[in-house]
Design a protein around this motif. Structure first.
Motif, mmCIF file in Angstrom:
data_model
loop_
_atom_site.group_PDB
_atom_site.id
_atom_site.type_symbol
_atom_site.label_atom_id
_atom_site.label_comp_id
_atom_site.label_asym_id
_atom_site.label_seq_id
_atom_site.Cartn_x
_atom_site.Cartn_y
_atom_site.Cartn_z
ATOM 1 N N ALA A 316 0.871 -1.188 -0.040
ATOM 2 C CA ALA A 316 -0.212 0.007 -0.067
ATOM 3 C C ALA A 316 0.579 1.233 0.238
ATOM 4 O O ALA A 316 0.236 2.408 0.327
ATOM 5 N N SER A 319 -0.379 4.665 -0.864
ATOM 6 C CA SER A 319 -1.780 4.388 -0.881
ATOM 7 C C SER A 319 -2.325 4.247 0.292
ATOM 8 O O SER A 319 -1.639 4.568 1.325
ATOM 9 N N LYS A 323 -7.941 1.294 -0.024
ATOM 10 C CA LYS A 323 -7.619 1.342 -1.502
ATOM 11 C C LYS A 323 -7.243 0.109 -2.161
ATOM 12 O O LYS A 323 -7.734 -0.377 -3.197
ATOM 13 N N GLN A 329 -4.811 -1.020 -6.345
ATOM 14 C CA GLN A 329 -3.530 -1.093 -6.979
ATOM 15 C C GLN A 329 -3.434 -2.762 -7.542
ATOM 16 O O GLN A 329 -2.423 -3.557 -7.413
#
Length: 548
Positions: A316, A319, A323, A329
């Motif tokens: 992540a 991010s 998400k 992703q």
């Protein structure tokens, strides 16, 4: 008397009101605290057990603290003091406290995103013998609410180290806000109400002697922890499809941390120094990096010294967990899947975002809650399997810190047995008596949550009895300027591993200077420390062959 009210067979009096003034002093400990570094602008130090202020070797450090004191409505604050316990001898230079916005969190704050310094609130020039630094913040703290401060030092060649809340517990040992408030309360002056009984009792009370039943004692039933029983094959210990050894314990390391030395070369030097090849080679990656790298692959294809990779991946990066869980992703996951399938077909350990507790933001909608982490973990593992990555053995690596273990959300981090192959622990102890987390191997494995409860090992065995345990990072440290022998602590490793049979892998994290520059976790900080560690490494329990 202002009035008389008749009531049945008696009477009641109502009277005038009296005003009473009470003064109360309360202590509140920091909800968040961290420091920032001008030379490591994007590094977060929220998990550190210290706060650092001053300038040294061209690096300027500021510290931030946040409090949410509870002050009764209508109370008048008569005094408010910010108290900061000193970790080591303070520098005799002016320390100033500034108001700052409270929107930051200790898990996220860095020099790059820290709030701007506001008005000066207070300043002092500490004595080098001070154990606590006290600032008068009465002009700012006037009622209940959230208050955040930044601390800076005028020192240009040295730093002052203070204790953060991580040094102790959420109710002791760290930054403290002491508030004295005066409150006026009004109470009526009322004469007692007397009511004559309407009828005298005619029956004497019946007294029945209590019936005493001797207690029934049932011997407690003791159920031993459920673990995966090792199947000892004649001749040698061998790993299975999930890299669990049939007997013994996998030996591993990450060496050269926070240095410029290539990790593969650092590990080879560490192996030569300690006398045993690390069966597990621990490396760290994030975001769009493609790994394992060629040097990492080469380390696992050394026929004379076979190794297996433990790959940490912060998927992540740039991010949020939410998400990632929502698919934002997926391109990153798919690209990495293709790279692994093309370049690496050996079994490897995969740890997704190790030590997630340190990055949890419990605020709903933050995208970084504990439940967001679990959802992210499930999504990534599911997509990797769908993409045909079948050689990853999944490890969830907890911090095992007492503060985080006591949080209500801690249990929500676990993504489910269907997605986790090993339960991991990252934990360290100090060998300096009286210093933060002083202890030995038993303390690493059995640290309890703040307020009490099951130690980490017992929690893991009870809640995940079918999962082998990996100590994915461990180390024994002293402060860089307080060299202390580690031999006694290292001598506890083998007995403690024998007493904790669910532990099937241990991976040392070796560095002479941690990310704060103040802790030496190296095994060779003294000659006797290295000698003791070499005895640990030589133990036959670590003789495990990697299965094909």
């Amino acid at each position: 008397m202002t009035g008389v009210v008749a009531a049945g067979g008696g009477f009641a009096l109502t009277g005038t009101a009296n005003a009473a003034t009470t003064t109360e002093t309360t202590s509140t400990y920091s909800t968040d605290d961290a420091y920032t570094s001008s030379s490591r602008r994007t590094v977060n130090f929220g998990a550190a057990d210290k706060l650092v202020v001053g300038r040294e070797a061209g690096e300027t450090r500021l510290s931030y603290v946040k409090f949410t004191p509870k002050i009764a409505s209508g109370a008048t604050v008569t005094a408010a003091q910010l108290k900061l316990p000193v970790e080591s001898k303070p520098v005799a230079a002016t320390l100033s406290v500034h108001s700052v916005a409270s929107s930051w969190s200790e898990q996220k704050i860095t020099a790059a995103n820290a709030p701007a310094l506001g008005a000066l609130v207070a300043s002092i020039k500490p004595s080098t013998t001070d154990a606590t630094l006290t600032f008068d913040v009465s002009k700012v703290v006037t009622k209940a609410g959230t208050y955040a401060f930044a601390l800076r030092s005028s020192a240009t060649t040295a730093v002052t180290r203070l204790r953060s809340i991580e040094y102790g517990a959420t109710t002791s040992g760290g930054p403290e806000l002491v508030v004295t408030a005066r409150r006026t309360t009004t109470t009526p002056t009322t004469a007692p109400t007397s009511t004559a009984p309407t009828k005298a009792p005619t029956t004497a009370p019946t007294t029945t002697p209590p019936t005493t039943t001797p207690p029934t004692t049932t011997p407690p039933t003791t159920t031993p922890p459920t673990t995966v029983p090792p199947t000892t094959a004649p001749g040698e210990c061998v790993t299975d499809a999930l890299l669990v050894p049939s007997c013994g314990v996998l030996w591993g390391a990450a060496a050269g941390g926070f240095t410029d030395t290539p990790r593969d070369q650092a590990l080879k030097s560490w192996e030569a120094m300690t006398g045993r090849t690390a069966t597990i080679y621990h490396t760290y990656h994030k975001g769009d990096e493609q790994f394992p790298t060629k040097p990492e692959i080469a380390m696992t294809q050394d026929a004379q010294n076979p190794r297996v990779l433990l790959l940490n991946w912060k998927i992540a990066y740039n991010s949020t967990w939410a998400k990632v869980a929502a698919g934002a992703q997926d391109a990153r996951i798919d690209k990495w899947s293709a790279y692994v399938k093309k370049n690496y077909n050996q079994k490897f350990f995969l740890a997704l975002h190790h030590e997630p507790e340190n990055d949890v933001n419990a605020t709903a909608g933050s995208g970084m809650t504990a439940k967001d982490y679990a959802a992210m973990y499930r999504h990534v593992i599911t997509r990797l399997r769908t993409n045909g990555v079948t050689n990853a053995v999944n490890v969830i690596a907890f911090m095992g810190n007492e503060k985080w273990m006591a949080q209500s959300w801690w249990k929500d981090l676990y993504p489910g047995d269907a997605y986790v192959d090993w339960v991991g622990l990252d934990s360290y102890v100090s060998v300096e008596k009286g210093y933060y987390h002083y202890g030995d191997m038993g303390d690493i494995l059995d640290r309890q949550p703040t307020g009490g409860g099951l130690g980490w090992y017992d929690w893991a065995v009870k809640n995940h009895p079918t999962k082998p345990i990996m100590v994915a990072e461990w180390g024994m440290y002293h402060r860089t300027k307080s060299i202390t022998d580690k031999a006694a602590a290292f001598n506890t490793v083998i007995p403690e591993l024998k007493a904790h049979p669910a532990v099937k892998a241990v991976v040392y994290f070796d560095t002479a200077s941690d990310d704060e520059g103040d802790r030496d976790i190296s095994v060779n900080s003294t000659a006797s420390s290295l000698a003791a560690f070499k005895k640990v490494a030589a133990d036959p329990m670590f003789k495990v062959t990697l299965g094909k």
